[in-house]
Design a protein around this motif. Structure first.
Motif, PDB file in Angstrom:
ATOM      1  N   LYS A   7       0.896  -1.211  -0.007  1.00  0.00           N
ATOM      2  CA  LYS A   7      -0.031   0.017   0.156  1.00  0.00           C
ATOM      3  C   LYS A   7       0.844   1.126   0.130  1.00  0.00           C
ATOM      4  O   LYS A   7       0.481   2.360  -0.777  1.00  0.00           O
ATOM      5  CB  LYS A   7      -0.935   0.039   1.376  1.00  0.00           C
ATOM      6  CG  LYS A   7      -1.836   0.898   1.435  1.00  0.00           C
ATOM      7  CD  LYS A   7      -2.819   1.039   2.387  1.00  0.00           C
ATOM      8  CE  LYS A   7      -3.729   2.158   2.667  1.00  0.00           C
ATOM      9  NZ  LYS A   7      -4.206   2.193   3.625  1.00  0.00           N
ATOM     10  N   ALA A   8       1.967   1.130   0.523  1.00  0.00           N
ATOM     11  CA  ALA A   8       2.842   2.559   0.665  1.00  0.00           C
ATOM     12  C   ALA A   8       3.344   2.796  -0.657  1.00  0.00           C
ATOM     13  O   ALA A   8       3.659   2.170  -1.547  1.00  0.00           O
ATOM     14  CB  ALA A   8       3.964   1.874   1.853  1.00  0.00           C
ATOM     15  N   THR A   9       3.485   4.266  -0.765  1.00  0.00           N
ATOM     16  CA  THR A   9       4.252   4.798  -2.038  1.00  0.00           C
ATOM     17  C   THR A   9       5.738   4.567  -2.014  1.00  0.00           C
ATOM     18  O   THR A   9       6.161   4.300  -2.979  1.00  0.00           O
ATOM     19  CB  THR A   9       3.785   6.250  -1.977  1.00  0.00           C
ATOM     20  OG1 THR A   9       4.210   6.929  -0.865  1.00  0.00           O
ATOM     21  CG2 THR A   9       2.224   6.412  -2.023  1.00  0.00           C
ATOM     22  N   SER A  10       6.298   4.686  -0.771  1.00  0.00           N
ATOM     23  CA  SER A  10       7.695   4.277  -0.677  1.00  0.00           C
ATOM     24  C   SER A  10       7.835   3.069  -0.132  1.00  0.00           C
ATOM     25  O   SER A  10       7.934   2.861   0.925  1.00  0.00           O
ATOM     26  CB  SER A  10       8.277   5.564   0.369  1.00  0.00           C
ATOM     27  OG  SER A  10       9.578   5.173   0.510  1.00  0.00           O
ATOM     28  N   LYS A  11       8.266   2.180  -0.953  1.00  0.00           N
ATOM     29  CA  LYS A  11       8.482   0.653  -0.516  1.00  0.00           C
ATOM     30  C   LYS A  11       9.683   0.623   0.306  1.00  0.00           C
ATOM     31  O   LYS A  11       9.949  -0.526   1.090  1.00  0.00           O
ATOM     32  CB  LYS A  11       8.462  -0.357  -1.656  1.00  0.00           C
ATOM     33  CG  LYS A  11       7.256   0.068  -2.621  1.00  0.00           C
ATOM     34  CD  LYS A  11       6.282  -0.748  -2.242  1.00  0.00           C
ATOM     35  CE  LYS A  11       5.160  -0.664  -3.501  1.00  0.00           C
ATOM     36  NZ  LYS A  11       4.101  -0.225  -2.997  1.00  0.00           N
ATOM     37  N   LEU A  12      10.715   1.346   0.175  1.00  0.00           N
ATOM     38  CA  LEU A  12      11.914   1.238   0.664  1.00  0.00           C
ATOM     39  C   LEU A  12      11.870   1.045   2.413  1.00  0.00           C
ATOM     40  O   LEU A  12      12.702   0.069   3.031  1.00  0.00           O
ATOM     41  CB  LEU A  12      12.795   2.394   0.543  1.00  0.00           C
ATOM     42  CG  LEU A  12      14.521   2.277   0.976  1.00  0.00           C
ATOM     43  CD1 LEU A  12      14.969   1.197   0.204  1.00  0.00           C
ATOM     44  CD2 LEU A  12      15.212   3.595   0.553  1.00  0.00           C
ATOM     45  N   GLU A  13      11.019   1.847   2.972  1.00  0.00           N
ATOM     46  CA  GLU A  13      11.041   1.854   4.595  1.00  0.00           C
ATOM     47  C   GLU A  13      10.438   0.573   4.963  1.00  0.00           C
ATOM     48  O   GLU A  13      10.878   0.051   6.035  1.00  0.00           O
ATOM     49  CB  GLU A  13      10.298   3.150   4.961  1.00  0.00           C
ATOM     50  CG  GLU A  13       8.624   2.985   4.469  1.00  0.00           C
ATOM     51  CD  GLU A  13       8.053   4.045   4.846  1.00  0.00           C
ATOM     52  OE1 GLU A  13       6.918   3.944   5.628  1.00  0.00           O
ATOM     53  OE2 GLU A  13       8.295   5.081   4.489  1.00  0.00           O
ATOM     54  N   HIS A  14       9.793  -0.285   4.059  1.00  0.00           N
ATOM     55  CA  HIS A  14       9.253  -1.534   4.444  1.00  0.00           C
ATOM     56  C   HIS A  14      10.126  -2.773   4.090  1.00  0.00           C
ATOM     57  O   HIS A  14       9.939  -3.885   4.773  1.00  0.00           O
ATOM     58  CB  HIS A  14       7.839  -1.515   3.836  1.00  0.00           C
ATOM     59  CG  HIS A  14       6.893  -0.794   4.414  1.00  0.00           C
ATOM     60  ND1 HIS A  14       6.195  -0.839   5.513  1.00  0.00           N
ATOM     61  CD2 HIS A  14       6.210   0.143   3.803  1.00  0.00           C
ATOM     62  CE1 HIS A  14       5.409  -0.023   5.612  1.00  0.00           C
ATOM     63  NE2 HIS A  14       5.447   1.037   4.637  1.00  0.00           N
ATOM     64  N   LEU A  15      11.073  -2.429   3.118  1.00  0.00           N
ATOM     65  CA  LEU A  15      12.050  -3.543   2.705  1.00  0.00           C
ATOM     66  C   LEU A  15      13.052  -3.466   3.749  1.00  0.00           C
ATOM     67  O   LEU A  15      13.909  -4.522   3.664  1.00  0.00           O
ATOM     68  CB  LEU A  15      12.495  -3.149   1.449  1.00  0.00           C
ATOM     69  CG  LEU A  15      11.690  -3.193   0.068  1.00  0.00           C
ATOM     70  CD1 LEU A  15      12.144  -2.765  -1.010  1.00  0.00           C
ATOM     71  CD2 LEU A  15      10.712  -4.642   0.279  1.00  0.00           C
ATOM     72  N   ILE A  16      13.487  -2.550   4.339  1.00  0.00           N
ATOM     73  CA  ILE A  16      14.577  -2.632   5.512  1.00  0.00           C
ATOM     74  C   ILE A  16      14.080  -3.393   6.803  1.00  0.00           C
ATOM     75  O   ILE A  16      13.052  -3.012   7.371  1.00  0.00           O
ATOM     76  CB  ILE A  16      15.002  -1.107   5.849  1.00  0.00           C
ATOM     77  CG1 ILE A  16      15.541  -0.579   4.818  1.00  0.00           C
ATOM     78  CG2 ILE A  16      16.082  -1.166   6.977  1.00  0.00           C
ATOM     79  CD1 ILE A  16      15.629   1.038   4.928  1.00  0.00           C
ATOM     80  N   THR A  17      14.813  -4.134   7.118  1.00  0.00           N
ATOM     81  CA  THR A  17      14.293  -5.335   8.230  1.00  0.00           C
ATOM     82  C   THR A  17      14.971  -4.681   9.541  1.00  0.00           C
ATOM     83  O   THR A  17      16.049  -4.245   9.663  1.00  0.00           O
ATOM     84  CB  THR A  17      14.399  -6.813   7.837  1.00  0.00           C
ATOM     85  OG1 THR A  17      15.820  -6.809   7.787  1.00  0.00           O
ATOM     86  CG2 THR A  17      13.573  -7.230   6.993  1.00  0.00           C
ATOM     87  N   LYS A  18      14.269  -4.878  10.621  1.00  0.00           N
ATOM     88  CA  LYS A  18      14.810  -4.696  11.889  1.00  0.00           C
ATOM     89  C   LYS A  18      15.683  -5.773  12.210  1.00  0.00           C
ATOM     90  O   LYS A  18      15.481  -7.040  12.033  1.00  0.00           O
ATOM     91  CB  LYS A  18      13.903  -4.507  13.080  1.00  0.00           C
ATOM     92  CG  LYS A  18      13.017  -3.240  12.748  1.00  0.00           C
ATOM     93  CD  LYS A  18      11.868  -3.157  13.940  1.00  0.00           C
ATOM     94  CE  LYS A  18      10.890  -2.065  13.511  1.00  0.00           C
ATOM     95  NZ  LYS A  18       9.660  -2.104  14.316  1.00  0.00           N
ATOM     96  N   PRO A  19      16.777  -5.750  13.037  1.00  0.00           N
ATOM     97  CA  PRO A  19      17.767  -6.885  13.402  1.00  0.00           C
ATOM     98  C   PRO A  19      16.871  -7.409  14.605  1.00  0.00           C
ATOM     99  O   PRO A  19      16.172  -7.027  15.333  1.00  0.00           O
ATOM    100  CB  PRO A  19      18.775  -6.265  14.068  1.00  0.00           C
ATOM    101  CG  PRO A  19      18.475  -4.972  14.389  1.00  0.00           C
ATOM    102  CD  PRO A  19      17.650  -4.579  13.482  1.00  0.00           C
TER     103      PRO A  19
END
Length: 73
Positions: A55-67
């Motif tokens: 749904k997000a317009t900027s996918k990058l923030e959702h592709l970065i995973t938390k350790p």
């Protein structure tokens, strides 16, 4: 933009959730409410993450995973 439920990763994750629910119903009482609940919660979080990323317009923030903090496991 594809609908989230048309994505192969969503369909596979949904199948995984169904399998987890099927398997955890046969867990002993000791594990059903600890390990079983954790597995269900984590699998459902995957579906929510797929939905949000799609749904997000900027996918990058959702592709970065938390350790992973293995101290919590």
């Amino acid at each position: 933009m594809a609908l989230y439920y048309d994505l192969p990763v969503y369909r596979d994750t949904y199948k995984l959730i169904l399998k987890i629910f099927e398997c955890t119903k046969d867990f002993s009482k000791e594990y059903k409410y600890t390990l079983g609940q954790d597995m269900k919660r984590d699998a459902l979080q995957l579906v929510r993450s797929i939905y949000r990323a799609n749904k997000a317009t900027s996918k990058l923030e959702h592709l970065i995973t938390k350790p992973i903090n293995f101290g919590e496991i």
